[in-house]
Enzyme design. Structure first.
Site, short mmCIF file in Angstrom:
data_model
loop_
_atom_site.label_atom_id
_atom_site.label_comp_id
_atom_site.label_asym_id
_atom_site.label_seq_id
_atom_site.Cartn_x
_atom_site.Cartn_y
_atom_site.Cartn_z
CG HIS A 1 9.21 -19.16 -49.99
ND1 HIS A 1 10.40 -19.17 -49.30
CD2 HIS A 1 8.23 -19.18 -49.04
CE1 HIS A 1 10.15 -19.20 -47.99
NE2 HIS A 1 8.85 -19.20 -47.81
C1 UD1 Z 1 4.70 -21.83 -46.51
C2 UD1 Z 1 4.69 -21.04 -45.22
C3 UD1 Z 1 5.99 -20.27 -45.09
C4 UD1 Z 1 7.19 -21.17 -45.25
C5 UD1 Z 1 7.07 -21.90 -46.59
C6 UD1 Z 1 8.24 -22.82 -46.82
C7 UD1 Z 1 2.47 -20.24 -44.52
C8 UD1 Z 1 1.63 -19.03 -44.37
N1 UD1 Z 1 3.61 -20.06 -45.21
O1 UD1 Z 1 4.67 -20.91 -47.60
O2 UD1 Z 1 6.03 -19.69 -43.79
O3 UD1 Z 1 8.39 -20.41 -45.22
O4 UD1 Z 1 5.85 -22.65 -46.59
O5 UD1 Z 1 8.13 -23.56 -47.97
O6 UD1 Z 1 2.11 -21.27 -44.03
N2 UD1 Z 1 2.65 -25.72 -53.49
C9 UD1 Z 1 2.93 -26.78 -54.33
N3 UD1 Z 1 3.40 -27.92 -53.78
C10 UD1 Z 1 3.61 -28.06 -52.45
C11 UD1 Z 1 3.32 -26.97 -51.61
C12 UD1 Z 1 2.86 -25.80 -52.14
O7 UD1 Z 1 2.76 -26.70 -55.53
O8 UD1 Z 1 4.03 -29.15 -52.01
C13 UD1 Z 1 2.15 -24.47 -54.05
C14 UD1 Z 1 0.72 -24.26 -53.64
O9 UD1 Z 1 -0.13 -24.69 -54.60
C15 UD1 Z 1 0.58 -22.76 -53.42
C16 UD1 Z 1 2.01 -22.32 -53.17
O10 UD1 Z 1 2.88 -23.40 -53.49
O11 UD1 Z 1 0.13 -22.13 -54.57
C17 UD1 Z 1 2.18 -21.86 -51.77
O12 UD1 Z 1 2.03 -22.92 -50.80
P1 UD1 Z 1 1.60 -22.60 -49.29
O13 UD1 Z 1 1.66 -23.80 -48.46
O14 UD1 Z 1 0.33 -21.85 -49.29
O15 UD1 Z 1 2.64 -21.56 -48.74
P2 UD1 Z 1 4.17 -21.36 -49.02
O16 UD1 Z 1 4.35 -20.22 -49.92
O17 UD1 Z 1 4.83 -22.67 -49.37
#
Ligand code: UD1
Length: 362
Positions: free
Chosen positions: A201
């Site tokens: 991811h």
């Molecule tokens: C985040 C953390 C990362 C961790 C990871 C584990 C930061 C900078 N990164 O990354 O360190 O390893 O979580 O999962 O904080 N999204 C959904 N549903 C959710 C959550 C996220 O659809 O419940 C989508 C969001 O719309 C976004 C993407 O996933 O487009 C990324 O989510 P985000 O929380 O920004 O960071 P992660 O890549 O999950």
């Protein structure tokens, strides 16, 4: 004493659960749990609260997704009034996600003491958003709880006073040890053993679409030798949709929804190997004795290489394939490779609780 815990994203939940539990043994400690809402899908959050027996958050800031600045700012804006209203003596933050950094910034500016659980880890790669979060959070923290001695060394070399640093061990392993008896490998229908378990991811892997396509081709190539189970993070799912790949044609490459904790650990402990870019999974595989191939150029958890089962394969797909084939060839049992690392013993959270309580009475 009032302790306010901040969690936001999936990897925070298994770290906070044992600390909340350990502190609940002290009658004079009052605890508040704040969920920032960084992760909001049921499969990324609710199911973890249930399985880890975390209490319901006292408040959910509901920040959701956005750019790094948007997400960090949204947590800060929503968290400041909570701190002003609830007046904690200590804010505990976990790991390295954007919610960790945002909560630490707010607390520091309001003059509230900060404890950082999983302090001191460094990849020395500032292109990783998590590395920025780690560096800043550690500079702002008053109590730095490290999982391994390399964390202490990193903090000392950054000028942090030794009196703030506490080597306590790994809280993620506390959760793993407690819940391991409840796990078993329920293989998805049509999956046979041996299998590789895959998670990807990180922006460096999934936001670079040509690279992501090559990675998937490699996994599909590997799936001619063993089944490949890939629970897909929402971020990765979006990128796969962007690529519009026809993955269903790879019969032994199984793409799943994100898995709950117990199911995921169950699959991990019985996997022939794990291929990942996660931080925590490098630690869990080391503890379980399962070979881990990390698709990154660096790791903030070097102890999983020096003392554990982890290998960095960088951005080299030939190396990934060769390492996977070598693991299959050697076919070592995970039991024979299990390593016990110092202080990865299931009691890290109790050590944290003792230190917090002692510091409050000093
Ligand atoms: C985040 C953390 C990362 C961790 C990871 C584990 C930061 C900078 N990164 O990354 O360190 O390893 O979580 O999962 O904080 N999204 C959904 N549903 C959710 C959550 C996220 O659809 O419940 C989508 C969001 O719309 C976004 C993407 O996933 O487009 C990324 O989510 P985000 O929380 O920004 O960071 P992660 O890549 O999950």
């Amino acid at each position: 004493m009032h302790i306010l815990h901040v969690v936001g994203a999936r990897p925070n939940f298994m770290k906070a659960a044992p600390v909340l539990r350990a502190l609940s043994a002290y009658p004079k400690v009052h605890q508040t749990l704040v969920h920032t809402g960084q992760h909001y899908d049921a499969s990324m959050s609710d199911v973890f609260f249930r399985q880890l027996e975390l209490p319901r958050p006292d408040c959910n800031l509901g920040v959701g997704s956005g750019t790094h600045a948007q997400q960090t700012a949204a947590v800060m804006q929503a968290f400041e009034p909570v701190v002003l209203e609830r007046k904690p003596d200590l804010v505990l933050v976990y790991g390295d996600v954007n919610s960790t950094l945002a909560a630490a910034l707010v607390s520091a500016k309001l003059g509230v003491r900060i404890g950082h659980v999983e302090a001191g880890l460094r990849s020395r790669d500032r292109s990783m958003p998590e590395e920025i979060n780690r560096l800043v959070t550690d500079q702002l923290s008053d109590l730095l709880f490290t999982p391994s001695p390399d964390g202490d060394e990193n903090l000392l070399s950054e000028g942090i006073h030794h009196s703030k640093i506490h080597l306590v061990g790994n809280v993620m392993i506390d959760t793993l040890l407690r819940l391991l008896p409840q796990t078993n490998a329920n293989l998805p229908e049509s999956v046979s053993t041996p299998y590789a378990l895959v998670t990807l991811h990180r922006p460096s892997n999934v936001d670079d679409l040509p690279w992501l396509r090559d990675l998937l081709d490699t996994l599909s190539h590997l799936s001619s030798q063993l089944s490949v189970i890939f629970p897909v993070h929402p971020r990765t799912r979006q990128r796969l949709d962007d690529l519009g790949l026809e993955l269903s044609r790879h019969e032994r490459l199984h793409l799943l929804e994100p898995l709950p904790y117990l199911e995921f650990i169950g699959l991990q402990r019985c996997a022939a190997m794990v291929i990942t870019d996660s931080g925590g999974i490098q630690e869990e595989t080391t503890f379980l004795g399962v070979p881990c191939l990390t698709v990154r150029k660096n790791t903030e958890r070097p102890i999983t290489i020096s003392l554990g089962t982890n290998q960095l394969v960088g951005r080299d797909l030939k190396k990934l394939c060769a390492a996977a084939e070598e693991i299959l060839r050697r076919n070592l049992s995970s039991a024979s490779q299990r390593k016990s690392l110092p202080l990865w013993d299931g009691s890290a959270a109790e050590r944290i609780a003792r230190i917090i309580v002692r510091c409050s009475t000093d």
